[in-house]
Write a protein that holds these residues in place. Structure first.
Motif, PDB file in Angstrom:
ATOM      1  N   SER A 116      71.471   6.122  30.805  1.00  0.00           N
ATOM      2  CA  SER A 116      71.566   4.712  30.429  1.00  0.00           C
ATOM      3  C   SER A 116      72.950   4.116  30.619  1.00  0.00           C
ATOM      4  CB  SER A 116      71.120   4.525  28.975  1.00  0.00           C
ATOM      5  OG  SER A 116      71.908   5.326  28.106  1.00  0.00           O
ATOM      6  N   ALA A 117      73.959   4.943  30.937  1.00  0.00           N
ATOM      7  CA  ALA A 117      75.316   4.436  31.135  1.00  0.00           C
ATOM      8  C   ALA A 117      75.617   4.092  32.585  1.00  0.00           C
ATOM      9  CB  ALA A 117      76.334   5.467  30.632  1.00  0.00           C
ATOM     10  N   PHE A 118      74.744   4.472  33.517  1.00  0.00           N
ATOM     11  CA  PHE A 118      75.078   4.352  34.936  1.00  0.00           C
ATOM     12  C   PHE A 118      75.261   2.909  35.401  1.00  0.00           C
ATOM     13  CE2 PHE A 118      74.478   8.772  35.127  1.00  0.00           C
ATOM     14  CZ  PHE A 118      74.921   9.229  36.368  1.00  0.00           C
ATOM     15  N   ARG A 119      74.388   2.001  34.996  1.00  0.00           N
ATOM     16  CA  ARG A 119      74.524   0.618  35.463  1.00  0.00           C
ATOM     17  C   ARG A 119      75.786  -0.034  34.898  1.00  0.00           C
ATOM     18  NH1 ARG A 119      71.356   2.477  38.769  1.00  0.00           N
ATOM     19  NH2 ARG A 119      69.115   2.073  38.729  1.00  0.00           N
ATOM     20  N   LEU A 120      76.096   0.215  33.646  1.00  0.00           N
ATOM     21  CA  LEU A 120      77.313  -0.341  33.058  1.00  0.00           C
ATOM     22  C   LEU A 120      78.554   0.100  33.827  1.00  0.00           C
ATOM     23  CD1 LEU A 120      76.860  -0.058  29.179  1.00  0.00           C
ATOM     24  CD2 LEU A 120      77.147  -2.152  30.516  1.00  0.00           C
ATOM     25  N   LEU A 121      78.542   1.337  34.300  1.00  0.00           N
ATOM     26  CA  LEU A 121      79.695   1.889  34.996  1.00  0.00           C
ATOM     27  C   LEU A 121      79.602   1.734  36.511  1.00  0.00           C
ATOM     28  CD1 LEU A 121      80.194   5.167  32.890  1.00  0.00           C
ATOM     29  CD2 LEU A 121      81.263   2.922  32.581  1.00  0.00           C
ATOM     30  N   GLY A 122      78.531   1.143  36.996  1.00  0.00           N
ATOM     31  CA  GLY A 122      78.383   0.912  38.428  1.00  0.00           C
ATOM     32  C   GLY A 122      78.341   2.177  39.258  1.00  0.00           C
ATOM     33  N   LEU A 123      77.776   3.232  38.691  1.00  0.00           N
ATOM     34  CA  LEU A 123      77.732   4.528  39.372  1.00  0.00           C
ATOM     35  C   LEU A 123      76.462   4.675  40.201  1.00  0.00           C
ATOM     36  CD1 LEU A 123      78.963   6.756  36.401  1.00  0.00           C
ATOM     37  CD2 LEU A 123      80.206   6.364  38.543  1.00  0.00           C
ATOM     38  N   LEU A 124      76.563   5.462  41.257  1.00  0.00           N
ATOM     39  CA  LEU A 124      75.416   5.714  42.128  1.00  0.00           C
ATOM     40  C   LEU A 124      74.326   6.503  41.405  1.00  0.00           C
ATOM     41  CD1 LEU A 124      74.223   5.740  45.102  1.00  0.00           C
ATOM     42  CD2 LEU A 124      75.255   8.024  45.277  1.00  0.00           C
ATOM     43  N   THR A 125      73.105   6.007  41.521  1.00  0.00           N
ATOM     44  CA  THR A 125      71.941   6.784  41.114  1.00  0.00           C
ATOM     45  C   THR A 125      71.104   7.065  42.359  1.00  0.00           C
ATOM     46  OG1 THR A 125      70.779   4.718  40.570  1.00  0.00           O
ATOM     47  CG2 THR A 125      71.805   5.921  38.749  1.00  0.00           C
ATOM     48  N   VAL A 126      70.237   8.052  42.241  1.00  0.00           N
ATOM     49  CA  VAL A 126      69.327   8.402  43.335  1.00  0.00           C
ATOM     50  C   VAL A 126      67.904   8.307  42.797  1.00  0.00           C
ATOM     51  CG1 VAL A 126      68.650  10.157  45.014  1.00  0.00           C
ATOM     52  CG2 VAL A 126      71.064   9.922  44.363  1.00  0.00           C
ATOM     53  N   ALA A 127      67.051   7.618  43.530  1.00  0.00           N
ATOM     54  CA  ALA A 127      65.672   7.413  43.096  1.00  0.00           C
ATOM     55  C   ALA A 127      64.704   7.862  44.181  1.00  0.00           C
ATOM     56  CB  ALA A 127      65.425   5.946  42.757  1.00  0.00           C
ATOM     57  N   VAL A 128      63.452   8.015  43.786  1.00  0.00           N
ATOM     58  CA  VAL A 128      62.384   8.373  44.732  1.00  0.00           C
ATOM     59  C   VAL A 128      61.229   7.397  44.571  1.00  0.00           C
ATOM     60  CG1 VAL A 128      62.962  10.811  44.933  1.00  0.00           C
ATOM     61  CG2 VAL A 128      61.484  10.061  43.059  1.00  0.00           C
ATOM     62  N   HIS A 129      60.545   7.111  45.680  1.00  0.00           N
ATOM     63  CA  HIS A 129      59.390   6.212  45.695  1.00  0.00           C
ATOM     64  C   HIS A 129      58.286   6.831  46.541  1.00  0.00           C
ATOM     65  CE1 HIS A 129      61.493   2.625  43.992  1.00  0.00           C
ATOM     66  NE2 HIS A 129      62.549   3.246  44.489  1.00  0.00           N
ATOM     67  N   MET A 130      57.060   6.737  46.059  1.00  0.00           N
ATOM     68  CA  MET A 130      55.916   7.303  46.763  1.00  0.00           C
ATOM     69  C   MET A 130      54.930   6.211  47.145  1.00  0.00           C
ATOM     70  SD  MET A 130      53.036  10.035  45.406  1.00  0.00           S
ATOM     71  CE  MET A 130      53.995  11.529  45.696  1.00  0.00           C
ATOM     72  N   ASN A 131      54.705   6.064  48.449  1.00  0.00           N
ATOM     73  CA  ASN A 131      53.596   5.249  48.942  1.00  0.00           C
ATOM     74  C   ASN A 131      52.382   6.168  49.050  1.00  0.00           C
ATOM     75  OD1 ASN A 131      54.945   2.716  49.345  1.00  0.00           O
ATOM     76  ND2 ASN A 131      55.957   3.601  51.134  1.00  0.00           N
ATOM     77  N   GLY A 132      51.461   6.030  48.101  1.00  0.00           N
ATOM     78  CA  GLY A 132      50.264   6.863  48.096  1.00  0.00           C
ATOM     79  C   GLY A 132      49.165   6.215  48.926  1.00  0.00           C
ATOM     80  N   VAL A 133      48.783   6.843  50.030  1.00  0.00           N
ATOM     81  CA  VAL A 133      47.810   6.235  50.943  1.00  0.00           C
ATOM     82  C   VAL A 133      46.569   7.124  51.063  1.00  0.00           C
ATOM     83  CG1 VAL A 133      49.613   5.032  52.197  1.00  0.00           C
ATOM     84  CG2 VAL A 133      48.859   7.262  53.000  1.00  0.00           C
ATOM     85  N   THR A 134      45.445   6.487  51.293  1.00  0.00           N
ATOM     86  CA  THR A 134      44.161   7.178  51.376  1.00  0.00           C
ATOM     87  C   THR A 134      43.803   7.443  52.837  1.00  0.00           C
ATOM     88  OG1 THR A 134      43.020   5.045  51.379  1.00  0.00           O
ATOM     89  CG2 THR A 134      43.344   6.116  49.234  1.00  0.00           C
ATOM     90  N   PRO A 135      42.850   8.322  53.075  1.00  0.00           N
ATOM     91  CA  PRO A 135      42.455   8.614  54.462  1.00  0.00           C
ATOM     92  C   PRO A 135      41.984   7.390  55.245  1.00  0.00           C
ATOM     93  CG  PRO A 135      41.633  10.327  53.002  1.00  0.00           C
ATOM     94  CD  PRO A 135      42.192   9.247  52.121  1.00  0.00           C
ATOM     95  N   ASP A 136      41.475   6.363  54.548  1.00  0.00           N
ATOM     96  CA  ASP A 136      41.007   5.167  55.251  1.00  0.00           C
ATOM     97  C   ASP A 136      42.100   4.110  55.422  1.00  0.00           C
ATOM     98  OD1 ASP A 136      41.237   4.197  52.685  1.00  0.00           O
ATOM     99  OD2 ASP A 136      39.143   3.593  52.480  1.00  0.00           O
ATOM    100  N   GLY A 137      43.363   4.459  55.063  1.00  0.00           N
ATOM    101  CA  GLY A 137      44.482   3.577  55.350  1.00  0.00           C
ATOM    102  C   GLY A 137      44.835   2.563  54.287  1.00  0.00           C
ATOM    103  N   ARG A 138      44.310   2.715  53.082  1.00  0.00           N
ATOM    104  CA  ARG A 138      44.694   1.828  51.989  1.00  0.00           C
ATOM    105  C   ARG A 138      45.827   2.455  51.178  1.00  0.00           C
ATOM    106  NH1 ARG A 138      39.233   0.683  48.913  1.00  0.00           N
ATOM    107  NH2 ARG A 138      38.869   2.865  49.517  1.00  0.00           N
ATOM    108  N   ILE A 139      46.462   1.632  50.342  1.00  0.00           N
ATOM    109  CA  ILE A 139      47.633   2.078  49.596  1.00  0.00           C
ATOM    110  C   ILE A 139      47.428   1.818  48.100  1.00  0.00           C
ATOM    111  CG2 ILE A 139      48.807  -0.148  49.988  1.00  0.00           C
ATOM    112  CD1 ILE A 139      51.468   1.440  50.041  1.00  0.00           C
ATOM    113  N   TRP A 140      47.836   2.782  47.291  1.00  0.00           N
ATOM    114  CA  TRP A 140      47.751   2.650  45.839  1.00  0.00           C
ATOM    115  C   TRP A 140      48.993   1.933  45.315  1.00  0.00           C
ATOM    116  CZ3 TRP A 140      43.789   3.600  42.584  1.00  0.00           C
ATOM    117  CH2 TRP A 140      42.761   4.437  43.020  1.00  0.00           C
ATOM    118  N   THR A 141      48.790   1.081  44.321  1.00  0.00           N
ATOM    119  CA  THR A 141      49.900   0.480  43.594  1.00  0.00           C
ATOM    120  C   THR A 141      49.632   0.636  42.104  1.00  0.00           C
ATOM    121  OG1 THR A 141      51.193  -1.544  43.233  1.00  0.00           O
ATOM    122  CG2 THR A 141      48.842  -1.823  43.687  1.00  0.00           C
TER     123      THR A 141
END
Length: 280
Positions: A116-141
């Motif tokens: 919770s201190a990272f934004r106040l101090l302007g420090l780098l964070t690392v995040a991950v994001h997953m685009n979950g897609v189905t065999p028919d080409g649709r995407i979960w949100t």
């Protein structure tokens, strides 16, 4: 399809611009262990320097520790600084989660610190994001819980989150997939997609974050289900509907950028070069 490509291009222009803000010149350099690592408000710099042993402020830079200090020593000083910010009401929700402190360009960690201190101090964070897609080409949100502190009720990627101390992005992505979407490794094929950097102001300070984006090709018949209570709904959309949802500002900024990269590839939309980087 023409309207969808137009929406993708317009949304990318909007969100990539937001994610590429110049650092607020009023913020002061944060030097940790002899290396410039972040950017902090002058008020917070003075508070920390006045109250925390091992910290000093010369009007331009808040200095934490010395170049010769160990990771353990730097972490201890930063922990005291974070606790001070919490006690002074500058941190509103203590997470109790440690995150690696790195240089803005990345590299090995130099310390660990309360998330919770990272934004106040302007420090780098690392995040991950997953685009979950189905065999028919649709995407979960997934829709974020209304109880979330940040972006409550907004739509997000199928799974996303911050990389914790000692984790790799791949470790974190698998963990988030299990917690937020109830997915076991055998439920999907995980494909590295792209990396992008966000630099922008937030309510709690300055966000500097490197996002690793993956595509999860879900096995036929797999239906995500939330486990950790941070997601209140999920929808399966085609490319047109996902692009429209983003264009209506219903999706978080970083999740939009992660999804837009997949949408551009899906629809054949060419985006300007430079923002999205190769996955390394």
């Amino acid at each position: 399809m023409t309207d969808t490509k137009w929406r993708i291009g317009k949304s990318f222009a909007k969100y990539s611009k937001q994610a590429s803000a110049s650092l607020d010149p009023s913020r002061k350099s944060l030097v940790i262990g002899g290396r410039a690592a972040g950017a902090v408000s002058e008020d917070d710099a003075r508070l920390i320097a006045e109250r925390i042993e091992g910290a000093s402020f010369d009007g331009e830079s808040l200095v934490i520790g010395a170049a010769s200090d160990s990771e353990e020593m730097l972490s201890a000083i930063l922990a005291l600084a974070a606790a001070l910010l919490r006690d002074e009401g500058r941190i509103h929700r203590w997470r109790g989660e440690l995150v690696d402190v790195q240089m803005p360009e990345g590299g090995p960690r130099i310390a660990v610190l309360e998330r919770s201190a990272f934004r106040l101090l302007g420090l780098l964070t690392v995040a991950v994001h997953m685009n979950g897609v189905t065999p028919d080409g649709r995407i979960w949100t997934s829709q974020r819980s209304d109880t979330k502190d940040i972006n409550p009720g907004k739509w997000d990627n199928l799974a996303a989150g911050m990389v914790a101390a000692g984790e790799t992005p791949l470790d974190a992505m698998k963990r988030e997939a299990a917690e937020e979407a109830g997915l076991a490794p055998e439920d999907y094929e995980l494909v590295p997609e792209t990396v992008f950097l966000t630099s922008r102001p937030t309510e709690s300070g300055w966000m500097l974050e490197r996002a690793y984006c993956y595509t999860a090709r879900l096995r036929d018949g797999v239906t995500p289900h939330n486990v950790d209570g941070e997601v209140q709904a999920a929808e399966l959309l085609d490319a047109d509907a996902m692009a429209e949802l983003i264009a209506r500002d219903k999706v978080t900024s970083e999740a939009s950028l992660a999804a837009l990269h997949w949408l551009a590839a899906k629809t054949g939309k060419t985006l300007p070069e430079g923002f999205y980087q190769a996955f390394v």
